[in-house]
Design a protein around this motif. Structure first.
Motif, PDB file in Angstrom:
ATOM      1  N   SER A  29       0.833  -1.206   0.000  1.00  0.00           N
ATOM      2  CA  SER A  29       0.000   0.000   0.000  1.00  0.00           C
ATOM      3  C   SER A  29       0.863   1.249   0.000  1.00  0.00           C
ATOM      4  O   SER A  29       0.568   2.231  -0.701  1.00  0.00           O
ATOM      5  N   LEU A  30       1.927   1.225   0.790  1.00  0.00           N
ATOM      6  CA  LEU A  30       2.777   2.408   0.889  1.00  0.00           C
ATOM      7  C   LEU A  30       3.465   2.719  -0.439  1.00  0.00           C
ATOM      8  O   LEU A  30       3.601   3.881  -0.821  1.00  0.00           O
ATOM      9  N   PHE A  31       3.915   1.667  -1.136  1.00  0.00           N
ATOM     10  CA  PHE A  31       4.579   1.891  -2.419  1.00  0.00           C
ATOM     11  C   PHE A  31       3.579   2.352  -3.485  1.00  0.00           C
ATOM     12  O   PHE A  31       3.894   3.231  -4.284  1.00  0.00           O
ATOM     13  N   LEU A  32       2.396   1.755  -3.482  1.00  0.00           N
ATOM     14  CA  LEU A  32       1.399   2.191  -4.459  1.00  0.00           C
ATOM     15  C   LEU A  32       1.010   3.643  -4.199  1.00  0.00           C
ATOM     16  O   LEU A  32       0.938   4.459  -5.137  1.00  0.00           O
ATOM     17  N   LEU A  33       0.804   3.976  -2.940  1.00  0.00           N
ATOM     18  CA  LEU A  33       0.430   5.352  -2.591  1.00  0.00           C
ATOM     19  C   LEU A  33       1.538   6.322  -2.995  1.00  0.00           C
ATOM     20  O   LEU A  33       1.269   7.370  -3.601  1.00  0.00           O
ATOM     21  N   LEU A  67      -2.798  11.162   3.527  1.00  0.00           N
ATOM     22  CA  LEU A  67      -2.864   9.698   3.576  1.00  0.00           C
ATOM     23  C   LEU A  67      -1.476   9.097   3.795  1.00  0.00           C
ATOM     24  O   LEU A  67      -1.305   8.131   4.555  1.00  0.00           O
ATOM     25  N   GLN A  68      -0.467   9.680   3.140  1.00  0.00           N
ATOM     26  CA  GLN A  68       0.895   9.161   3.287  1.00  0.00           C
ATOM     27  C   GLN A  68       1.377   9.287   4.735  1.00  0.00           C
ATOM     28  O   GLN A  68       1.955   8.351   5.298  1.00  0.00           O
ATOM     29  N   VAL A  69       1.131  10.439   5.340  1.00  0.00           N
ATOM     30  CA  VAL A  69       1.543  10.635   6.737  1.00  0.00           C
ATOM     31  C   VAL A  69       0.835   9.634   7.646  1.00  0.00           C
ATOM     32  O   VAL A  69       1.458   8.979   8.499  1.00  0.00           O
ATOM     33  N   VAL A  70      -0.467   9.478   7.438  1.00  0.00           N
ATOM     34  CA  VAL A  70      -1.241   8.569   8.293  1.00  0.00           C
ATOM     35  C   VAL A  70      -0.782   7.125   8.113  1.00  0.00           C
ATOM     36  O   VAL A  70      -0.533   6.402   9.089  1.00  0.00           O
ATOM     37  N   LEU A  71      -0.646   6.695   6.852  1.00  0.00           N
ATOM     38  CA  LEU A  71      -0.290   5.293   6.606  1.00  0.00           C
ATOM     39  C   LEU A  71       1.119   4.968   7.093  1.00  0.00           C
ATOM     40  O   LEU A  71       1.361   3.895   7.642  1.00  0.00           O
ATOM     41  N   TRP A  72       2.059   5.908   6.911  1.00  0.00           N
ATOM     42  CA  TRP A  72       3.418   5.645   7.400  1.00  0.00           C
ATOM     43  C   TRP A  72       3.444   5.589   8.924  1.00  0.00           C
ATOM     44  O   TRP A  72       4.114   4.749   9.518  1.00  0.00           O
ATOM     45  N   GLY A  73       2.680   6.492   9.547  1.00  0.00           N
ATOM     46  CA  GLY A  73       2.611   6.457  11.008  1.00  0.00           C
ATOM     47  C   GLY A  73       2.053   5.135  11.501  1.00  0.00           C
ATOM     48  O   GLY A  73       2.601   4.519  12.430  1.00  0.00           O
ATOM     49  N   LEU A  74       0.990   4.667  10.853  1.00  0.00           N
ATOM     50  CA  LEU A  74       0.386   3.398  11.260  1.00  0.00           C
ATOM     51  C   LEU A  74       1.311   2.219  10.975  1.00  0.00           C
ATOM     52  O   LEU A  74       1.389   1.277  11.760  1.00  0.00           O
ATOM     53  N   TYR A  75       2.002   2.279   9.844  1.00  0.00           N
ATOM     54  CA  TYR A  75       2.899   1.170   9.487  1.00  0.00           C
ATOM     55  C   TYR A  75       3.992   1.012  10.539  1.00  0.00           C
ATOM     56  O   TYR A  75       4.253  -0.095  11.031  1.00  0.00           O
ATOM     57  N   ILE A  76       4.620   2.132  10.893  1.00  0.00           N
ATOM     58  CA  ILE A  76       5.693   2.065  11.887  1.00  0.00           C
ATOM     59  C   ILE A  76       5.130   1.665  13.255  1.00  0.00           C
ATOM     60  O   ILE A  76       5.718   0.851  13.975  1.00  0.00           O
ATOM     61  N   TYR A  77       3.968   2.192  13.592  1.00  0.00           N
ATOM     62  CA  TYR A  77       3.352   1.845  14.879  1.00  0.00           C
ATOM     63  C   TYR A  77       3.047   0.343  14.939  1.00  0.00           C
ATOM     64  O   TYR A  77       3.346  -0.328  15.944  1.00  0.00           O
ATOM     65  N   MET A  78       2.484  -0.190  13.847  1.00  0.00           N
ATOM     66  CA  MET A  78       2.146  -1.616  13.839  1.00  0.00           C
ATOM     67  C   MET A  78       3.394  -2.480  13.872  1.00  0.00           C
ATOM     68  O   MET A  78       3.428  -3.519  14.536  1.00  0.00           O
ATOM     69  N   LYS A  79       4.429  -2.064  13.152  1.00  0.00           N
ATOM     70  CA  LYS A  79       5.676  -2.830  13.168  1.00  0.00           C
ATOM     71  C   LYS A  79       6.286  -2.832  14.578  1.00  0.00           C
ATOM     72  O   LYS A  79       6.870  -3.810  15.018  1.00  0.00           O
ATOM     73  N   ILE A 127      12.866  14.164   7.028  1.00  0.00           N
ATOM     74  CA  ILE A 127      12.861  14.226   5.557  1.00  0.00           C
ATOM     75  C   ILE A 127      11.575  13.633   4.975  1.00  0.00           C
ATOM     76  O   ILE A 127      10.878  14.305   4.209  1.00  0.00           O
ATOM     77  N   LEU A 128      11.260  12.381   5.339  1.00  0.00           N
ATOM     78  CA  LEU A 128      10.063  11.762   4.745  1.00  0.00           C
ATOM     79  C   LEU A 128       8.774  12.452   5.206  1.00  0.00           C
ATOM     80  O   LEU A 128       7.952  12.871   4.385  1.00  0.00           O
ATOM     81  N   LEU A 129       8.605  12.565   6.527  1.00  0.00           N
ATOM     82  CA  LEU A 129       7.356  13.158   7.023  1.00  0.00           C
ATOM     83  C   LEU A 129       7.385  14.684   6.987  1.00  0.00           C
ATOM     84  O   LEU A 129       6.379  15.320   6.665  1.00  0.00           O
ATOM     85  N   GLY A 130       8.530  15.285   7.303  1.00  0.00           N
ATOM     86  CA  GLY A 130       8.610  16.744   7.357  1.00  0.00           C
ATOM     87  C   GLY A 130       8.719  17.364   5.975  1.00  0.00           C
ATOM     88  O   GLY A 130       7.737  17.852   5.408  1.00  0.00           O
ATOM     89  N   LEU A 131       9.938  17.304   5.413  1.00  0.00           N
ATOM     90  CA  LEU A 131      10.176  17.961   4.119  1.00  0.00           C
ATOM     91  C   LEU A 131       9.406  17.302   2.971  1.00  0.00           C
ATOM     92  O   LEU A 131       8.975  17.976   2.036  1.00  0.00           O
ATOM     93  N   GLY A 132       9.257  15.988   3.048  1.00  0.00           N
ATOM     94  CA  GLY A 132       8.651  15.273   1.919  1.00  0.00           C
ATOM     95  C   GLY A 132       7.138  15.197   1.980  1.00  0.00           C
ATOM     96  O   GLY A 132       6.504  14.830   0.988  1.00  0.00           O
TER      97      GLY A 132
END
Lengths: 300, 181
Positions: free
Chosen positions: A153-157, A190-202, A229-234
């Motif tokens: 999902s993260l790569f598709l998004l 969506l990217q911020v939310v999904l990355w946050g959830l992915y790291i939280y779940m991991k 970089i990913l969440l802030g600048l990106g």
């Protein structure tokens, strides 16, 4: 160095970035044509999509140990890399043919039925190219950060986000219009939310080895790259820019989205170096020479 | 048809690394490549009750090898007798197998541009001999043989001792078995 278990390098991350972005551009060009007509994407944006996929394929070839034998990656239909290579080839072809319908001087420019068929083919192959790096990584059971369906999902998004941003950049730079600011802002949220959830779940909901590498993203080696970089600048900075009404730095937002996408892929590929270690293996590997020692150079 | 496998008896392995050296020399491996490292756990416990375990690692010649499925060129192959090997001519060094292998048993040779691995010394096996690491182990901690032969030493050993496999949860079905304390 080989003792350190040489893994995929930065060129594969660049391949994932260009192929994902280009695949999404090809698919989005087809979707916008079928549902909204020709007005949403610039002609040059439609051409850049397949060029990006070809650039990704070029980096993939350079990553190989024997680049001149690259044709062999088409040979095993059971391998997902072979599936990906064929799809990249098809997406490049369909992407160029679809883009060519915009050139009025070409004899097939008015063949609507052919353009529609090519648009559908572009959507299918483009979406596969945009998704397959996530599928490729997610199937690696022994790479704790990658394993599982979440990475797909993260790569598709990210592919859709960077592809849309690239179209948006092409529109603003070459067609003097921007169409996708609000959509891009939504995808960034969506990217911020999904990355946050992915790291939280991991970190909390999976195995210890997955939690160990995910923790590196929270407060370890990858923390600055993830938060700043990913969440802030990106993500957050371009999100704010896209939400500003009639701002003059829209181009900067697009560039930041692309940089964030490339950076994300590099961090994900780099995180794959963390394997599920066998008993005593990590300690054993840590005691081996790194490869730049004088005695090794002398032996060679 | 045979189904080759190996048993590693960690109760009697003394961690001398003879197998590592025999493999490197006989397979003429580059100086920085090791097919079969021997890791050490411990010492653990409190004197005088100390314990140390040596664990030889190598390609597990899995029944369900993810490296073979991952190889886009068909260079990684599995023979009918279970031996997983790389056909050098077909390998392009994409490292898909390196990333797919859960056991770290795949080694890129950056100078040649291919990936190399333990193949149970299949030339020797085809000639009716045992792999170099097995022949050199003076403790006989490595037992190699045909699991399809119920009277082979390895079959009798596995039937009489409790053995474990590494990372069984990944579903790779390794054919290297460990006898632990």
């Amino acid at each position: 160095m080989k003792h350190k278990e040489t893994t995929w390098g930065w060129m594969l991350a660049v391949d994932f970035f260009f192929a994902g972005m280009g695949g999404a551009m090809i698919a989005l060009a087809g979707i916008s044509y079928l549902f909204f007509g020709d007005a949403l994407t610039a002609t040059i944006g439609n051409f850049i999509g397949p060029i990006f996929v070809a650039m990704g394929a070029g980096f993939l070839v350079l990553e190989l140990g024997r680049p001149l034998q690259a044709w062999r990656v088409f040979m095993n239909p059971k391998a997902i890399l072979t599936f990906g290579a064929w799809n990249m080839t098809l997406a490049i072809g369909f992407g160029f043919v679809f883009a060519s319908f915009r050139i009025a001087s070409l004899p097939w420019a008015g063949w609507v039925w052919a353009q529609q068929i090519t648009a559908v083919s572009s959507i299918i192959t483009g979406l596969i190219v945009a998704t397959y790096p996530g599928v490729l990584l997610g199937r690696h059971n022994a790479r704790p950060f990658w394993t599982g369906p979440g990475i797909v999902s993260l790569f598709l998004l990210s592919s859709l986000l960077t592809g849309l941003a690239a179209h948006d950049l092409a529109n603003s730079l070459f067609a003097n219009t921007t169409n996708f600011s609000k959509l891009l802002a939504g995808l960034l949220v969506l990217q911020v939310v999904l990355w946050g959830l992915y790291i939280y779940m991991k970190c909390t909901g999976t195995t210890n080895r997955e939690a160990t590498i995910a923790q590196q993203w929270v407060n370890g080696d990858f923390a600055v790259g993830f938060w700043a970089i990913l969440l802030g600048l990106g993500s957050l900075v371009p999100l704010i820019i896209y939400l500003l009404p009639s701002n003059p730095i829209m181009t900067l937002a697009g560039i930041l989205v692309l940089l964030g996408g490339a950076w994300m892929r590099w961090m994900v590929v780099k995180s794959g170096e963390y394997r599920t270690w066998l008993p005593g293996e990590e300690f054993y590997l840590s005691r081996l020479p790194r490869g730049d020692e004088e005695f090794l150079k002398a032996l060679k | 048809m045979a189904r080759y496998a190996m048993v590693l008896d960690t109760r009697i392995c003394i961690g001398c690394h003879s197998c590592t050296v025999a493999c490197k020399i006989n397979n003429d491996l580059p100086v920085d490549m090791i097919y079969n490292p021997v890791t050490t756990i411990g010492p653990t416990g409190v004197y005088p009750n100390l314990h140390m375990t040596h664990i030889p690692l190598l390609c597990m010649h899995c029944d369900n090898p993810p490296c073979v499925d991952a190889c886009p060129t068909g260079a990684s192959q599995q023979r009918e007798d279970g031996i997983v090997w790389v056909e050098d001519e077909k390998c392009v060094g994409c490292k898909a197998c390196v990333m797919a292998c859960p056991y770290g048993a795949r080694h890129p040779n950056l100078e040649v541009g291919i990936v190399q691995k333990c193949n149970f010394c299949m030339d020797l096996v085809d000639a009716g001999e045992e792999p170099h690491c097995v022949k050199t182990c003076h403790q006989r901690a490595r037992i190699f043989g045909d699991l399809d032969d119920p009277n082979s030493e390895i079959s009798l050993l596995l039937n009489s001792e409790r053995s474990v496999r590494l990372l069984p949860e990944l579903g790779t079905e390794p054919y290297v078995f460990y006898i632990m304390d």
